[in-house]
Design a protein around this motif. Structure first.
Motif, mmCIF file in Angstrom:
data_model
loop_
_atom_site.group_PDB
_atom_site.id
_atom_site.type_symbol
_atom_site.label_atom_id
_atom_site.label_comp_id
_atom_site.label_asym_id
_atom_site.label_seq_id
_atom_site.Cartn_x
_atom_site.Cartn_y
_atom_site.Cartn_z
ATOM 1 N N ARG A 110 0.921 -1.146 0.092
ATOM 2 C CA ARG A 110 -0.319 -0.189 0.120
ATOM 3 C C ARG A 110 0.848 1.453 0.115
ATOM 4 O O ARG A 110 0.741 2.135 -0.079
ATOM 5 N N GLU A 111 2.174 1.184 0.923
ATOM 6 C CA GLU A 111 2.675 2.397 0.855
ATOM 7 C C GLU A 111 3.137 2.033 -0.423
ATOM 8 O O GLU A 111 4.200 4.099 -1.032
ATOM 9 N N ARG A 112 3.338 1.834 -1.070
ATOM 10 C CA ARG A 112 3.772 1.705 -2.798
ATOM 11 C C ARG A 112 2.863 1.426 -4.136
ATOM 12 O O ARG A 112 3.431 1.471 -5.105
ATOM 13 N N ASP A 113 1.861 1.752 -4.123
ATOM 14 C CA ASP A 113 0.567 2.457 -4.469
ATOM 15 C C ASP A 113 0.111 0.797 -5.193
ATOM 16 O O ASP A 113 0.121 1.351 -6.527
ATOM 17 N N ILE A 114 0.662 0.350 -4.355
ATOM 18 C CA ILE A 114 -0.403 -1.352 -4.714
ATOM 19 C C ILE A 114 -1.766 -0.841 -4.045
ATOM 20 O O ILE A 114 -1.130 -1.208 -2.799
ATOM 21 N N ARG A 115 -2.045 -1.537 -5.373
ATOM 22 C CA ARG A 115 -3.191 -2.057 -4.276
ATOM 23 C C ARG A 115 -4.222 -3.368 -4.363
ATOM 24 O O ARG A 115 -5.628 -3.487 -3.759
ATOM 25 N N ARG A 116 -3.420 -4.313 -5.258
ATOM 26 C CA ARG A 116 -4.053 -5.454 -5.289
ATOM 27 C C ARG A 116 -3.182 -6.527 -5.127
ATOM 28 O O ARG A 116 -2.203 -6.224 -6.145
ATOM 29 N N PHE A 117 -3.782 -7.547 -4.071
ATOM 30 C CA PHE A 117 -2.260 -9.059 -5.132
ATOM 31 C C PHE A 117 -3.026 -9.958 -5.607
ATOM 32 O O PHE A 117 -4.255 -10.000 -5.023
ATOM 33 N N ALA A 118 -1.727 -10.847 -6.562
ATOM 34 C CA ALA A 118 -2.525 -11.724 -7.034
ATOM 35 C C ALA A 118 -1.415 -12.959 -6.886
ATOM 36 O O ALA A 118 -0.594 -12.826 -6.298
ATOM 37 N N ALA A 119 -2.091 -14.245 -6.159
ATOM 38 C CA ALA A 119 -1.300 -15.383 -5.553
ATOM 39 C C ALA A 119 -1.805 -16.529 -6.531
ATOM 40 O O ALA A 119 -3.211 -17.183 -6.578
ATOM 41 N N GLU A 120 -1.201 -17.362 -7.194
ATOM 42 C CA GLU A 120 -1.220 -18.222 -8.002
ATOM 43 C C GLU A 120 -0.916 -19.958 -6.168
ATOM 44 O O GLU A 120 0.434 -20.145 -6.912
ATOM 45 N N VAL A 121 -1.170 -20.511 -6.414
ATOM 46 C CA VAL A 121 -1.532 -22.108 -5.301
ATOM 47 C C VAL A 121 -1.855 -22.791 -5.874
ATOM 48 O O VAL A 121 -3.102 -23.328 -6.637
ATOM 49 N N LEU A 122 -1.681 -24.085 -5.981
ATOM 50 C CA LEU A 122 -2.015 -25.168 -5.806
ATOM 51 C C LEU A 122 -2.935 -26.052 -5.476
ATOM 52 O O LEU A 122 -3.271 -25.165 -3.663
ATOM 53 N N PRO A 123 -4.161 -26.046 -5.756
ATOM 54 C CA PRO A 123 -5.049 -27.002 -4.899
ATOM 55 C C PRO A 123 -4.797 -27.591 -3.460
ATOM 56 O O PRO A 123 -5.446 -27.054 -2.498
ATOM 57 N N ALA A 124 -3.887 -28.354 -3.793
ATOM 58 C CA ALA A 124 -3.264 -29.619 -2.348
ATOM 59 C C ALA A 124 -2.850 -28.380 -1.247
ATOM 60 O O ALA A 124 -2.694 -28.981 -0.361
ATOM 61 N N ASN A 125 -2.016 -27.176 -1.627
ATOM 62 C CA ASN A 125 -1.627 -26.672 -0.797
ATOM 63 C C ASN A 125 -2.849 -25.937 0.688
ATOM 64 O O ASN A 125 -2.462 -24.302 -0.486
ATOM 65 N N THR A 126 -3.167 -26.233 0.666
ATOM 66 C CA THR A 126 -4.267 -25.577 1.760
ATOM 67 C C THR A 126 -4.301 -25.221 2.493
ATOM 68 O O THR A 126 -4.731 -24.052 2.651
ATOM 69 N N LYS A 127 -2.969 -25.096 3.416
ATOM 70 C CA LYS A 127 -2.542 -23.684 4.398
ATOM 71 C C LYS A 127 -2.232 -22.757 3.675
ATOM 72 O O LYS A 127 -2.788 -21.553 4.591
ATOM 73 N N MET A 128 -1.611 -23.109 2.525
ATOM 74 C CA MET A 128 -2.335 -21.391 1.993
ATOM 75 C C MET A 128 -2.919 -20.674 1.077
ATOM 76 O O MET A 128 -3.075 -19.690 2.028
#
Length: 967
Positions: A141-159
């Motif tokens: 937010r401090e660097r003017d980023i408003r959104r995050f995107a993340a790609e996660v394997l379906p089995a990585n339920t913890k993340m």
């Protein structure tokens, strides 16, 4: 740390210590080029499965190119953070700014970034990823980023759970066997609630590890009786500690394995088994060595009673900073230094790791003291009063924070909030390190159980050992803000104990109506007067005469408790003489049995020279009648215990079963100790003076009212005409001109206008002709005002002329002003169209460096300037806050038709207050707003003068990621 090609300097303000889910600590900091070896070592300790989840393919080791990429950042478009314990990484997170199509991008035009985590397997489940997400989101937010995107394997339920549980608004999609999550980074009510809940659990757990250890080592125990370390060791043993206890002394002879029957060692590292808590009582110059040994042995926390730190001057202050940094590097928290110790009376723990020679009675009161001397006094008074007045009322826990270098009152509040053994919290504070957070925690705690606070050092600097931000607010303002948060503010430790004992064992009064009865007309009248002085509504005292018997007291109290027109009862009693005079035990039993029949209202006793009555009131009365089945037991002010519902009795705790089986216990001096009365029977507090009893009752009445109102909190209204984006653009553009500035009249009016706050135009009048031209533009009647600093808002000095109906009157007034006060250049006169007649008020908002955003209101002129008649509320202000704010000043009757005057438009005034609150809350760059005067007429309000000051917002505030105070 970074190379010359990097675009920004190392952002040191991103460094932070955090408390993890299990109560341990970690340090979060930016990753730099110097971390290459640490990163490689960290990656080697991560399992193949975790590596696969991170890179979507087998990835046994990092290449040199990977290491360079993951350690070289520009701190704008590419940022990496690491969570560290000691000198090792335990988790990492990074983001890379992306543009259309998910390709790398640069600059604020691309406001999305891809984020990825990796946490060492041994530290998964500790909340490392959640803490890293909070911090990387704040950086973005401090660097003017408003959104995050993340790609996660379906089995990585913890993340996936880390992202979904964070509370941000998100979108999920599934493509090519990968879950893609996208979420905005603007804090939401849910994300803040999640953050605060995690903060509460972590900090409460960190305190629990200190107060309920399974094994304790006292480091610095002398070989002969006496001395601080040996005394604490003896107190822990004599208090009946249920865990393992070790003595540690580096000077023990080789081969000595015991010290007064307890296992003894030369170093904590020699102990075969875990140590949860170390009590450090060695000279300050030896403490670093001891802390290092404790860290290497995985000790969870320290109580440092050693002195010679910040209280001793600059050198000691630096020694204290080093102590905190060293302890946190091992994931340990500290109580102290210069602490008196800690106590936990729970039967499952029975820890007296303090310099108090006697273990206090077990009870439902939690006690926190920043001063060792005051802590001793409070323990003594509670012990004396607990045995002599209310019997079973005693302590659950006691914490002496000493210099409060790490663990503070905020942490202990987090613990007490969920502690089933604490019904009432008492705190002696000499400084508040984070008032914004304290107020937030106090509000939440007070909604569940009473919180009573006495502040020392109110009129001067705090103790030298406490490093706190200075507040610019007067003590009265800070007190008002604490009361708004539900804190019961008292002035002395005597009042602290008086209020605590009442709240611990009596139900909250439903209102201010008080019945008074007793065997002394004079004492009854004193009580009546004291009630009036405290704002209560007493009924005329009922005099039972000095001949009253115990049965007379019982009957009178029964009638008073059954009376629907009373909310509390104060019983007054003086000694009686002669045959048939009532005995102390008989009177106590009469009062207790009557109160037990009607347990829904508080009962207090004012006794004069009746020590026996106080003793009798405290005694357990197993023959006391039980409350009727229809009514059920009523919880004391602290509410129901965990595991209970109102009207139901939970299974007794282990300690309660033991006491019930044994009957009256005997203390170490052979004296019987009180036994808890039957459920629903509340021990009756007794006071030696009417004013003390009534003051405690008045505090309980005010707290009960606050708690009822807090059950239905107000709302922050939405106004359709507010242009938040336009105001943000204006603020951003204005701040680009300088670091801090007071706005011009035109800019002030434009900014306030974006929030629906319209300021009456004031046109400059440097000459009589200019004044006449301004009046023609605005329209008559007009006002002529001098705006020079020494005359501004000072109508009493004659610098204002009102109701000028035409040009002739205007020119005459102009001549009078210049003749009286000097040239027009000195006076700075302006012309303003007349506003409807009304009551002149002032509205202010300020960002205090310690307390946060505060909204203030009062009448303009002498009422606020001379008498200090201003009311205050924390921003954001709700509709209920605004209503109470207007009515909180002593001169409020002037707004509501006092002595036949016309009532003014208070709803319009409340709306103005809410709009100012919204402005300051929405834009932290607005650090000061003053509207003066604000004329409140029978219909509408007129803002005649306004000023606004801007400054860059703080990098982090209480809504930012979780952090411990920096050292």
């Amino acid at each position: 740390m970074q190379t010359s090609s990097d675009r920004h300097e190392y952002p040191a303000h991103w460094e932070a210590d955090v408390v993890l889910r299990d109560g341990g600590t970690a340090r979060i900091r930016p990753i730099t080029a110097d971390d290459a070896e640490r990163l490689v070592s960290f990656y080697e300790q991560v399992s193949d499965e975790s590596k696969y989840y991170r890179f979507f393919a087998p990835y046994p080791r990092l290449s040199a190119k990977d290491v360079h990429r993951f350690t070289h950042h520009d701190f704008v478009d590419r940022v990496g953070l690491a969570a560290t314990v000691g000198d090792e990484f335990i988790g990492t997170v990074r983001y890379d700014r992306i543009g259309a199509g998910g390709r790398p991008a640069a600059g604020a035009d691309a406001d999305e970034a891809e984020v990825a985590f990796l946490v060492q397997d041994a530290h998964q489940g500790r909340g490392v990823a959640s803490a890293l997400l909070e911090h990387i989101a704040a950086v973005a937010r401090e660097r003017d980023i408003r959104r995050f995107a993340a790609e996660v394997l379906p089995a990585n339920t913890k993340m996936i759970k880390v992202f979904t549980d964070a509370g941000y608004t998100q979108k999920r999609s599934f493509e090519d066997g990968v879950v893609r999550l996208e979420f905005g980074l603007e804090p939401t009510d849910r994300s803040l609630a999640v953050q605060y809940a995690r903060e509460q659990r972590a900090e409460a757990r960190s305190v629990q590890r200190l107060l309920a250890p399974g094994a304790v080592a006292v480091i610095g125990t002398g070989r002969t009786p006496g001395g601080v370390g040996r005394s604490i060791l003896d107190n822990i043993r004599d208090g009946g500690f249920t865990g393992r206890l070790y003595a540690v002394n580096g000077a023990l002879p080789e081969g000595q394995k015991e010290l007064d029957g307890m296992p003894a060692f030369r170093s904590v590292r020699d102990i075969d088994g875990p140590v949860d808590l170390a009590v450090v009582a060695v000279p300050a110059d030896r403490v670093p060595e001891v802390v290092a040994e404790c860290g290497e042995h995985d000790v969870q926390g320290l109580v440092v009673v050693s002195a010679g730190y910040a209280e001793s001057g600059p050198e000691g202050r630096e020694r204290q900073r080093a102590l905190v940094r060293q302890a946190r590097s091992f994931g340990m928290r500290i109580i102290g230094p210069n602490s008196f110790g800690v106590i936990n009376t729970s039967p499952e723990v029975r820890l007296n790791a303090s310099l108090a020679p006697d273990m206090p009675r077990a009870g439902r009161i939690g006690l926190f003291a920043q001063s060792g001397a005051i802590g001793v006094a409070l323990l003594s008074r509670l012990h004396r009063r607990g045995g002599g007045v209310t019997g079973v009322t005693g302590l659950s826990t006691f914490v002496s924070s000493g210099n409060r270098a790490d663990v503070s009152g905020n942490d202990v509040l987090q613990y007490w909030y969920e502690d089933a053994d604490t019904d009432v919290a008492l705190m002696y504070l000499e400084s508040i390190g984070n008032p914004r957070k304290f107020t937030r925690l106090a509000r939440r705690t007070a909604a569940a159980k009473p919180l009573v606070v006495v502040q020392g050092a109110r009129h001067g600097a705090g103790p030298r050992g406490h490093a706190v931000r200075a507040t610019q607010l007067p003590h009265a303002t800070v007190s008002a803000l604490l009361r708004q948060a539900g804190v019961i503010r008292v002035d002395t430790i005597t009042e602290l104990v008086d209020a605590g004992l009442l709240l611990a064992r009596q139900p909250l009064p439903a209102g201010p109506r008080v019945a008074i009865l007793g065997n002394s007309e004079s004492l009854g009248l004193l009580t009546y007067d004291a009630c009036l002085a405290e704002g209560l509504r007493p009924h005329p005292p009922r005099d039972l005469t000095t001949a009253a018997s115990a049965a007379d007291f019982h009957a009178a109290l029964t009638r008073a408790l059954a009376d629907d027109t009373s909310d509390a009862v104060v019983v007054t009693a003086i000694p009686s003489v002669g045959e048939g005079s009532v005995g102390d035990a008989a009177l106590a039993e009469a009062l207790r049995s009557a109160a037990a029949e009607q347990p829904t209202k508080p009962v207090l006793v004012v006794h004069v020279e009746l020590g026996g009555l106080a003793e009798a009131l405290s005694a357990a009365t197993s023959t006391a009648p039980q409350p009727g089945a229809a009514s059920g037991p009523v919880p004391p002010a602290g509410g129901t215990r965990t595991g209970e519902r109102t009207g139901e009795r939970a299974e007794p705790r282990a300690g309660e079963r033991a006491r019930a089986d044994k009957g009256a216990e005997v203390d170490d001096k052979g004296a019987p100790t009180p036994v808890p009365p039957p459920e629903g029977v509340h021990p009756i507090p007794a006071y030696p003076a009417a004013e003390r009893a009534v003051r405690a009752l008045a505090q309980a009445v005010a707290y009960g009212q606050w708690r009822r109102e807090a059950a239905e909190p107000g709302k922050v209204p939405e106004y359709e005409d507010i242009d938040e984006r336009g105001a943000a653009a204006l603020v951003h553009g204005l701040l680009a001109r300088g670091q801090g500035l007071t706005l011009t009249t035109e800019a002030t009016c434009e900014l306030l206008g974006a929030y629906g706050i319209h300021v009456h135009r004031a046109l400059p009048a440097p000459t009589p002709d200019a004044a006449a031209g301004a009046a023609r533009t605005l329209g008559y009647p007009v006002a002529l005002k001098a705006t020079a600093p020494h005359l501004r808002h000072r109508a009493d000095l004659g610098g204002v002329r009102l109701d000028l109906a035409d040009e002739e009157q205007l020119r005459r007034a102009y001549a009078e002003l210049t003749e009286l006060f000097g040239s027009a250049q000195e006076l700075r006169p302006v012309v303003q169209r007349m506003a409807p007649r009304g009551v002149d008020t002032v509205v202010r908002a300020v960002i205090d460096p310690a307390a946060g955003a505060v909204l203030s209101f009062g009448l303009a002129g002498a009422a606020s300037q001379l008498l200090g008649d201003m009311a205050h509320r924390l921003i954001p202000v709700t509709d209920r806050d605004a209503t109470s704010l207007v009515r909180s000043i002593r001169t409020a009757p002037l707004l509501f038709g006092w002595r036949g005057s016309a009532p003014v438009d208070t709803p319009a005034l409340e709306e103005l207050l809410l709009r100012v609150s919204r402005l300051v809350h929405d834009h932290p760059e607005v650090v000061a707003v003053t509207l003066e005067p604000v004329v409140v007429a029978p219909h509408g309000v007129s803002v005649l003068g306004a000023s606004v000051r801007l400054a860059p917002p703080p990098a982090r505030d209480d809504h930012g990621p979780r952090t411990l105070p920096a050292y």
